[in-house]
Design a protein around this motif. Structure first.
Motif, PDB file in Angstrom:
ATOM      1  N   LEU A  41      29.025  14.280  31.062  1.00 17.74           N
ATOM      2  CA  LEU A  41      27.956  15.249  30.844  1.00 17.74           C
ATOM      3  C   LEU A  41      26.661  14.554  30.399  1.00 17.74           C
ATOM      4  O   LEU A  41      25.590  14.857  30.916  1.00 17.74           O
ATOM      5  CB  LEU A  41      28.382  16.289  29.798  1.00 17.74           C
ATOM      6  N   LYS A  42      26.773  13.640  29.460  1.00 16.56           N
ATOM      7  CA  LYS A  42      25.584  12.935  28.958  1.00 16.56           C
ATOM      8  C   LYS A  42      24.907  12.106  30.043  1.00 16.56           C
ATOM      9  O   LYS A  42      23.697  11.926  30.033  1.00 16.56           O
ATOM     10  CB  LYS A  42      25.959  12.039  27.777  1.00 16.56           C
ATOM     11  N   ASN A  43      25.706  11.612  31.000  1.00 15.24           N
ATOM     12  CA  ASN A  43      25.164  10.804  32.093  1.00 15.24           C
ATOM     13  C   ASN A  43      24.866  11.630  33.349  1.00 15.24           C
ATOM     14  O   ASN A  43      24.584  11.065  34.398  1.00 15.24           O
ATOM     15  CB  ASN A  43      26.132   9.671  32.431  1.00 15.24           C
ATOM     16  N   ASN A  44      24.954  12.949  33.213  1.00 15.94           N
ATOM     17  CA  ASN A  44      24.670  13.873  34.316  1.00 15.94           C
ATOM     18  C   ASN A  44      25.559  13.599  35.540  1.00 15.94           C
ATOM     19  O   ASN A  44      25.118  13.680  36.673  1.00 15.94           O
ATOM     20  CB  ASN A  44      23.188  13.806  34.697  1.00 15.94           C
ATOM     21  N   LYS A  45      26.840  13.298  35.287  1.00 12.77           N
ATOM     22  CA  LYS A  45      27.773  12.931  36.352  1.00 12.77           C
ATOM     23  C   LYS A  45      29.031  13.796  36.378  1.00 12.77           C
ATOM     24  O   LYS A  45      29.995  13.463  37.055  1.00 12.77           O
ATOM     25  CB  LYS A  45      28.225  11.470  36.173  1.00 12.77           C
ATOM     26  N   HIS A  46      29.049  14.903  35.638  1.00  9.91           N
ATOM     27  CA  HIS A  46      30.261  15.717  35.573  1.00  9.91           C
ATOM     28  C   HIS A  46      30.522  16.388  36.916  1.00  9.91           C
ATOM     29  O   HIS A  46      29.605  16.837  37.593  1.00  9.91           O
ATOM     30  CB  HIS A  46      30.150  16.772  34.467  1.00  9.91           C
ATOM     31  N   SER A  47      31.792  16.450  37.312  1.00  6.58           N
ATOM     32  CA  SER A  47      32.159  17.016  38.617  1.00  6.58           C
ATOM     33  C   SER A  47      32.076  18.542  38.641  1.00  6.58           C
ATOM     34  O   SER A  47      32.029  19.133  39.713  1.00  6.58           O
ATOM     35  CB  SER A  47      33.566  16.570  39.004  1.00  6.58           C
ATOM     36  N   ASN A  48      32.063  19.181  37.466  1.00  4.56           N
ATOM     37  CA  ASN A  48      31.943  20.637  37.416  1.00  4.56           C
ATOM     38  C   ASN A  48      30.458  20.999  37.337  1.00  4.56           C
ATOM     39  O   ASN A  48      29.816  20.847  36.290  1.00  4.56           O
ATOM     40  CB  ASN A  48      32.708  21.190  36.210  1.00  4.56           C
ATOM     41  N   TYR A  49      29.925  21.458  38.444  1.00  2.12           N
ATOM     42  CA  TYR A  49      28.497  21.762  38.568  1.00  2.12           C
ATOM     43  C   TYR A  49      28.033  22.734  37.481  1.00  2.12           C
ATOM     44  O   TYR A  49      26.995  22.530  36.858  1.00  2.12           O
ATOM     45  CB  TYR A  49      28.210  22.331  39.957  1.00  2.12           C
ATOM     46  N   HIS A  50      28.795  23.797  37.252  1.00  4.68           N
ATOM     47  CA  HIS A  50      28.377  24.825  36.295  1.00  4.68           C
ATOM     48  C   HIS A  50      28.372  24.294  34.855  1.00  4.68           C
ATOM     49  O   HIS A  50      27.454  24.581  34.092  1.00  4.68           O
ATOM     50  CB  HIS A  50      29.270  26.050  36.420  1.00  4.68           C
ATOM     51  N   LEU A  51      29.388  23.516  34.509  1.00  7.92           N
ATOM     52  CA  LEU A  51      29.429  22.938  33.164  1.00  7.92           C
ATOM     53  C   LEU A  51      28.275  21.950  32.975  1.00  7.92           C
ATOM     54  O   LEU A  51      27.611  21.955  31.941  1.00  7.92           O
ATOM     55  CB  LEU A  51      30.770  22.240  32.932  1.00  7.92           C
ATOM     56  N   GLN A  52      27.995  21.147  33.985  1.00  9.66           N
ATOM     57  CA  GLN A  52      26.904  20.182  33.904  1.00  9.66           C
ATOM     58  C   GLN A  52      25.559  20.886  33.771  1.00  9.66           C
ATOM     59  O   GLN A  52      24.733  20.521  32.940  1.00  9.66           O
ATOM     60  CB  GLN A  52      26.890  19.272  35.143  1.00  9.66           C
ATOM     61  N   LYS A  53      25.360  21.917  34.569  1.00  7.85           N
ATOM     62  CA  LYS A  53      24.104  22.676  34.522  1.00  7.85           C
ATOM     63  C   LYS A  53      23.910  23.308  33.139  1.00  7.85           C
ATOM     64  O   LYS A  53      22.823  23.271  32.569  1.00  7.85           O
ATOM     65  CB  LYS A  53      24.129  23.747  35.612  1.00  7.85           C
ATOM     66  N   PHE A  54      24.984  23.865  32.599  1.00  2.26           N
ATOM     67  CA  PHE A  54      24.920  24.499  31.288  1.00  2.26           C
ATOM     68  C   PHE A  54      24.627  23.458  30.205  1.00  2.26           C
ATOM     69  O   PHE A  54      23.802  23.677  29.322  1.00  2.26           O
ATOM     70  CB  PHE A  54      26.221  25.244  30.996  1.00  2.26           C
ATOM     71  N   PHE A  55      25.280  22.302  30.282  1.00  2.00           N
ATOM     72  CA  PHE A  55      25.043  21.228  29.313  1.00  2.00           C
ATOM     73  C   PHE A  55      23.601  20.746  29.376  1.00  2.00           C
ATOM     74  O   PHE A  55      22.956  20.538  28.356  1.00  2.00           O
ATOM     75  CB  PHE A  55      26.003  20.061  29.578  1.00  2.00           C
ATOM     76  N   ASN A  56      23.098  20.567  30.579  1.00  2.00           N
ATOM     77  CA  ASN A  56      21.720  20.100  30.745  1.00  2.00           C
ATOM     78  C   ASN A  56      20.720  21.084  30.150  1.00  2.00           C
ATOM     79  O   ASN A  56      19.694  20.685  29.605  1.00  2.00           O
ATOM     80  CB  ASN A  56      21.400  19.880  32.221  1.00  2.00           C
ATOM     81  N   LYS A  57      21.022  22.358  30.241  1.00  2.35           N
ATOM     82  CA  LYS A  57      20.117  23.392  29.756  1.00  2.35           C
ATOM     83  C   LYS A  57      20.219  23.564  28.233  1.00  2.35           C
ATOM     84  O   LYS A  57      19.211  23.733  27.563  1.00  2.35           O
ATOM     85  CB  LYS A  57      20.447  24.715  30.450  1.00  2.35           C
ATOM     86  N   ASN A  58      21.434  23.511  27.690  1.00  4.66           N
ATOM     87  CA  ASN A  58      21.649  23.840  26.276  1.00  4.66           C
ATOM     88  C   ASN A  58      22.023  22.659  25.392  1.00  4.66           C
ATOM     89  O   ASN A  58      21.652  22.616  24.239  1.00  4.66           O
ATOM     90  CB  ASN A  58      22.751  24.898  26.140  1.00  4.66           C
ATOM     91  N   ASN A  59      22.814  21.750  25.905  1.00  5.21           N
ATOM     92  CA  ASN A  59      23.276  20.581  25.157  1.00  5.21           C
ATOM     93  C   ASN A  59      23.832  20.964  23.786  1.00  5.21           C
ATOM     94  O   ASN A  59      23.636  20.256  22.801  1.00  5.21           O
ATOM     95  CB  ASN A  59      22.154  19.557  25.015  1.00  5.21           C
ATOM     96  N   ASN A  60      24.498  22.104  23.720  1.00  2.00           N
ATOM     97  CA  ASN A  60      25.045  22.597  22.460  1.00  2.00           C
ATOM     98  C   ASN A  60      26.452  23.136  22.670  1.00  2.00           C
ATOM     99  O   ASN A  60      26.767  24.227  22.235  1.00  2.00           O
ATOM    100  CB  ASN A  60      24.114  23.676  21.899  1.00  2.00           C
ATOM    101  N   LEU A  61      27.288  22.372  23.352  1.00  2.73           N
ATOM    102  CA  LEU A  61      28.645  22.814  23.647  1.00  2.73           C
ATOM    103  C   LEU A  61      29.560  22.556  22.449  1.00  2.73           C
ATOM    104  O   LEU A  61      29.363  21.602  21.701  1.00  2.73           O
ATOM    105  CB  LEU A  61      29.192  22.081  24.871  1.00  2.73           C
ATOM    106  N   LYS A  62      30.561  23.397  22.305  1.00  6.74           N
ATOM    107  CA  LYS A  62      31.544  23.239  21.234  1.00  6.74           C
ATOM    108  C   LYS A  62      32.914  23.065  21.853  1.00  6.74           C
ATOM    109  O   LYS A  62      33.150  23.442  22.994  1.00  6.74           O
ATOM    110  CB  LYS A  62      31.516  24.477  20.331  1.00  6.74           C
ATOM    111  N   VAL A  63      33.835  22.474  21.074  1.00  8.70           N
ATOM    112  CA  VAL A  63      35.193  22.239  21.536  1.00  8.70           C
ATOM    113  C   VAL A  63      36.167  22.925  20.598  1.00  8.70           C
ATOM    114  O   VAL A  63      36.006  22.863  19.373  1.00  8.70           O
ATOM    115  CB  VAL A  63      35.506  20.733  21.598  1.00  8.70           C
ATOM    116  N   GLU A  64      37.158  23.561  21.183  1.00  8.26           N
ATOM    117  CA  GLU A  64      38.237  24.174  20.404  1.00  8.26           C
ATOM    118  C   GLU A  64      39.560  23.677  20.978  1.00  8.26           C
ATOM    119  O   GLU A  64      39.761  23.701  22.189  1.00  8.26           O
ATOM    120  CB  GLU A  64      38.147  25.700  20.528  1.00  8.26           C
ATOM    121  N   ILE A  65      40.436  23.198  20.111  1.00  5.30           N
ATOM    122  CA  ILE A  65      41.777  22.795  20.530  1.00  5.30           C
ATOM    123  C   ILE A  65      42.631  24.053  20.426  1.00  5.30           C
ATOM    124  O   ILE A  65      42.711  24.674  19.364  1.00  5.30           O
ATOM    125  CB  ILE A  65      42.336  21.669  19.636  1.00  5.30           C
ATOM    126  N   LEU A  66      43.260  24.416  21.538  1.00  2.00           N
ATOM    127  CA  LEU A  66      44.036  25.672  21.566  1.00  2.00           C
ATOM    128  C   LEU A  66      45.501  25.444  21.264  1.00  2.00           C
ATOM    129  O   LEU A  66      46.016  24.388  21.337  1.00  2.00           O
ATOM    130  CB  LEU A  66      43.882  26.339  22.935  1.00  2.00           C
TER     131      LEU A  66
END
Length: 66
Positions: A41-66
């Motif tokens: 994500l930081k290198n703008n190389k993620h294979s998931n287009y939607h996740l990459q686009k969202f990261f580029n726009k917000n850069n405020n993603l959180k992680v939860e271990i389920l």
């Protein structure tokens, strides 16, 4: 997001999210997988287009271990 030092080095299911948008994944090594996600994500190389686009726009993603 938890720091990579706090993420266990074991199998598990995780969610990367912000507000009502989520990406759910499973892996044999949580720490390694999440490090890879955020490096891509930081290198703008993620294979998931939607996740990459969202990261580029917000850069405020959180992680939860389920």
């Amino acid at each position: 997001m938890k720091t990579h030092n706090n993420i266990p080095n074991c199998p598990g299911i995780y969610r990367i999210y912000f507000k009502n948008k989520s990406y759910i994944g499973a892996t044999f090594n949580l720490k390694l997988r999440l490090q890879k996600h955020f490096n891509y994500l930081k290198n703008n190389k993620h294979s998931n287009y939607h996740l990459q686009k969202f990261f580029n726009k917000n850069n405020n993603l959180k992680v939860e271990i389920l």
